[in-house]
Design an enzyme around this catalytic site. Sequence first.
Site, PDB file in Angstrom:
ATOM      1  N   HIS A 191       0.836  -1.253  -0.152  1.00  0.00           N
ATOM      2  CA  HIS A 191      -0.043   0.077   0.078  1.00  0.00           C
ATOM      3  C   HIS A 191       1.083   1.417  -0.011  1.00  0.00           C
ATOM      4  CE1 HIS A 191      -3.659  -2.343   0.517  1.00  0.00           C
ATOM      5  NE2 HIS A 191      -3.385  -2.791   1.820  1.00  0.00           N
ATOM      6  N   ASP A 222      -2.507 -10.658  -2.240  1.00  0.00           N
ATOM      7  CA  ASP A 222      -3.200  -9.987  -1.094  1.00  0.00           C
ATOM      8  C   ASP A 222      -4.515  -9.742  -1.274  1.00  0.00           C
ATOM      9  OD1 ASP A 222      -1.952  -8.550   1.585  1.00  0.00           O
ATOM     10  OD2 ASP A 222      -3.527  -7.748   1.069  1.00  0.00           O
ATOM     11  N   HIS A 263      -6.365  -7.642  -0.407  1.00  0.00           N
ATOM     12  CA  HIS A 263      -6.436  -5.877  -0.908  1.00  0.00           C
ATOM     13  C   HIS A 263      -5.569  -5.856  -1.894  1.00  0.00           C
ATOM     14  CE1 HIS A 263      -6.408  -6.379   3.858  1.00  0.00           C
ATOM     15  NE2 HIS A 263      -7.518  -5.486   3.723  1.00  0.00           N
ATOM     16  N   ASP A 284      -4.019 -13.017   3.501  1.00  0.00           N
ATOM     17  CA  ASP A 284      -5.451 -12.253   4.082  1.00  0.00           C
ATOM     18  C   ASP A 284      -6.458 -12.844   3.358  1.00  0.00           C
ATOM     19  OD1 ASP A 284      -4.404 -10.689   2.416  1.00  0.00           O
ATOM     20  OD2 ASP A 284      -4.398  -9.153   3.639  1.00  0.00           O
TER      21      ASP A 284
HETATM   22 ZN   LIG Z   1      -3.854  -7.279   2.730  1.00  0.00          ZN
END
Ligand SMILES: [Zn+2]
Length: 341
Positions: A158, A193, A195, A282
Amino acid sequence: MKAVYTERHRSHDPQFFLGRGVVKRTTEQPERADRLLTGLAAGKHTLVEPTAFGQGPLLRVHSPDYLRFLAEAWDAWTALGDAGTEMIANIHPQRHAATYPTHIVGKLGWHTIDTACPIGPGTWDAACAATDVAASAAQLVMDGESAAYALCRPPGHHAYRDQASGFCFLNNSAVAAAHLRLKHERVVILDIDVHHGNGTQGIFYESPDVLTISIHADPSQFYPFVWGYAHERGAGPGLGANLNIPLPLGTRDDGYMQALGVAEKAISAFAPGALAVALGLDASEHDPLASLAVTTEGFRRIGAAIARIGLPTVFVQEGGYLSDLLGTNLTSVLAGFEQAR
Ligand SMILES: [Zn+2]
């Protein structure tokens, strides 16, 4: 396979997390690394210490003013005299017609997108160590290993060129990819991931030589909300070199493997020399942030599919939070990879 790790991550022990107006302890805790180490031991992987690369790998993906800010932030913060135990911004300015601030509170806002990246006394050292871990794993692969794993903490995907967000400060996957670029003309980052890898996408958005692919939970329902849509395809010379594959919440193994099949076709068409996998765990059905529902067997299938791509591969740890299966899922994805090689 060789797994690069250093204890230096422990100096970053963030506490603050703000979600839906509720303050709680962050899920990005040092204990994550202990669970991942258990997973590496179960898979009989060999731990190796990182090489110290200095600032070179960082400067390939981050701006000098951002690195200066991170290096000096804690001292400037404590010099305020009345500041809290972690650095959390109270402004997040949009930058149109803005002037780069001189005050530490202004810089903190300038360089952070959200409140999920609190900076403490050991954050800079841990983040730098994580980039050494990522670059070292890439170096192992450039030196002839068919694959290597980087146990990076804090995570990185991120983090933008000059902004932190979502538990991430320095973009370890981008560092690994830029390191691989020293040897290979074209490389791919495959981000699995749960996200969207928004920071990685941002760093390489105009780059034609790094294909960025992210498979993640639908951002219309999930963090980071404002990036990660299928229509984001890159820009300028990088147009076409970014692929987002958002998945409906609750997607299970078969749906995930279909998305991975789409990614594999794009990788094959790009004809890269090496692959960096932004390995979030995740997407697990048992992750505390879970929005997808990948099983331990699903992670084995994902590892096997990545192996069949047939490229020198660097696994860079991204997210994956405390659950009884965090270590087991790491064992599973790496075992799937090694069995299919
Ligand atoms: Zn994540």
